[in-house]
Design an enzyme around this catalytic site. Sequence first.
Site, short mmCIF file in Angstrom:
data_model
loop_
_atom_site.label_atom_id
_atom_site.label_comp_id
_atom_site.label_asym_id
_atom_site.label_seq_id
_atom_site.Cartn_x
_atom_site.Cartn_y
_atom_site.Cartn_z
N GLU A 196 35.81 17.82 -70.96
CA GLU A 196 36.09 19.24 -70.80
C GLU A 196 37.31 20.01 -70.93
O GLU A 196 38.37 18.97 -70.81
CB GLU A 196 36.11 20.27 -69.61
CG GLU A 196 34.67 19.78 -68.72
CD GLU A 196 34.38 21.53 -67.61
OE1 GLU A 196 35.09 22.38 -67.07
OE2 GLU A 196 33.86 20.32 -66.10
N GLU A 246 34.69 17.35 -60.99
CA GLU A 246 35.75 18.39 -60.02
C GLU A 246 35.51 18.77 -58.79
O GLU A 246 35.54 18.77 -58.23
CB GLU A 246 35.94 19.70 -60.95
CG GLU A 246 35.60 19.42 -62.10
CD GLU A 246 36.67 20.69 -62.35
OE1 GLU A 246 36.91 21.36 -61.39
OE2 GLU A 246 37.74 20.83 -63.89
#
Length: 453
Positions: free
Chosen positions: A358, A163
């Site tokens: 995720e 991320e």
Amino acid sequence: MSFPKDFTWGAAAAAYQIEGAWNLDGRGPSVWDVFSQTPGKVFENHTGNVACDHYHRWREDVELMGELGIKAYRLSLSWSRILPEGTGAVKEAGLKFYDDLIDSLLAAGIQPWVTLFHWDLPQALQGKGGFMNPDMVDWFGNYAAVVAKRLGARVNHWMTINEPPVILGSGYQDGMFAPGLKESYENCLSAAHILLKSHGRAVQVLRAHCQGPQQISIAHTSREPIPATDSAEDIEAARGRYFRCVEERMWNLAWWADPIVLGNYPEEGLKNFEKDLPTITDADMALISEPIDYLAYNCYSGSKVQAGPDGKAELSPEGWGIGNPRGTLPWLNIAPDAIYWAARWQTERYKLPIVFAENGFCNTDFVHLDGKAHDPQRIDFMTRYLTAVSRAITDGADVQGYFYWSILDNFEWAEGYKDRFGLGHVDYQTQVRTPKDSFYWYRDLIQRGGTLV
Ligand code: NOJ
């Protein structure tokens, strides 16, 4: 809902969020140790000092994963456990910890999917400027080489970085996460460029030093604009919005993914951000666009948009949805269409398979009087999102895997231990793990190959 036979059913966690043992066996401090140990930075001053004590309890945790029946476990490595100073001397104890963990996962029939860097930068490197320092490319490359040489015969699935929008957006731009900086947009774009080059270098290094076949990616995230209706106009407006580069923020999928997969920064961003751009050379772009094998994507939420009078997306009156079902974190609006459109639009634009690295739901789960951790809302969440994934596959998206976030409740960064994402409940006083109802639900779903009863 149905899934391909070889679909990768997984669950995920990250080093700093579960390991604890922050100063054992020669581990050096990371930016998150420094940040969380600074009063006022994290909810009720929680730290990752002990977390789930996974460093000592990993055997039990791998057993739990075996019981769950996941085919793959996504873990991250603590850079400063392996290289306490970020570069230079290697700590054998750090490597040995991951060696043993990986052996034990493989023995349980679980593939390790390893993320090299999930936000816990060695503090020593932050002291030298972190991602503001161009030397990061070499530091990260050297770290990747140490890891690849040691683990690269047994680990076949890699993500370089987790991320980027959060690392720089929350860490360097708004200062809510470690290292807590508030840099100009110009500095953030320069750090972003260095981060992308660091990723590219790690891809090269993993390919050069791993001894087995590799599948390599980088885990991106953003917030999905969801078409408010099925009309072609709303869908087009939302798709356009998804890849736009307008605001001076780090949360921007195309700014990160286009250079890697398409070899260029998006034109719109180059125009809009022109005055703040770093120097970008062809050699940089060649490094950044080292081929990756799949898209890894962390998908949680989104908000509804519709086509405005000019055809461009505007927040629909439903928008974020006042009173909508949601998790305990303010941004976790339950929006299963987010994962559907993420799969469709990303595979369409980037022409690579996608793995959801995720997806998960947080709540204030606790162990009930009957000794069980009942979490019907998580089961409902997973049913909705997985149904949407299955629909995306039917509609042509090549989705190859799904990792539930997270295997256990854990340290949710600036939110501390308040919000629980786990399939396994953790009592932080006793470290007792109690599988939640969703754990058994997911186990049974995996056993049936992804069909609902
Ligand atoms: C994103 C991050 O990768 C992970 O560390 C975090 O805990 C979850 N999403 C939930 O916020």
